[in-house]
Write an enzyme that holds these catalytic residues in place. Structure first.
Site, PDB file in Angstrom:
ATOM      1  N   SER A   1       3.724  -7.444   8.879  1.00 36.13           N
ATOM      2  CA  SER A   1       2.431  -6.902   9.303  1.00 36.13           C
ATOM      3  C   SER A   1       1.237  -7.708   8.820  1.00 36.13           C
ATOM      4  CB  SER A   1       2.287  -5.464   8.810  1.00 36.13           C
ATOM      5  OG  SER A   1       3.320  -4.678   9.354  1.00 36.13           O
ATOM      6  N   THR A   2       1.399  -8.418   7.709  1.00 35.03           N
ATOM      7  CA  THR A   2       0.273  -9.184   7.177  1.00 35.03           C
ATOM      8  C   THR A   2       0.741 -10.582   6.793  1.00 35.03           C
ATOM      9  OG1 THR A   2       0.626  -8.588   4.854  1.00 35.03           O
ATOM     10  CG2 THR A   2      -0.702  -7.070   6.177  1.00 35.03           C
TER      11      THR A   2
END
Length: 105
Positions: free
Chosen positions: A9-10
């Protein structure tokens, strides 16, 4: 052909765990994305889906790495099935290319 897909996600998160599992599962190619599941355009997923041909299998480490929601997951699995492409989730032991794996869906 087994084609893997991994997503974090990051940019701070690491793809190594997922990529190692996909390699161990004998994926010949692995596509990745570093963005949240809420992003509609995921280039890695789009490339993986483009590569898949009838008889191939899309492999993910975990279901939540593939889809943004249950509805999105069902849509993707349905599209794969229509194209005669298998689906496998390593963590959940789902494999639509086997009768017992399909029953888990």
């Amino acid at each position: 052909m087994l084609i893997g897909y991994a997503r974090v996600s990051t940019h701070d998160q690491n793809l190594d765990l997922q990529k190692d599992a996909l390699k161990k599962a004998d994926c010949e190619k692995i596509y990745v994305d570093k963005k949240t599941g809420s992003h509609i355009n995921r280039d890695g997923l789009e490339k993986a889906l483009e590569m898949l041909r009838a008889g191939d299998t899309l492999v993910v480490w975990r279901l939540d790495r593939l889809a943004r929601s249950l509805k999105h997951l069902i849509e993707l699995i349905t599209q794969l099935e229509e194209r005669k492409v298998g689906f496998k989730s390593l963590t959940e032991s789902i494999d639509t290319t086997t009768s017992s794996g399909m029953a888990r869906m």
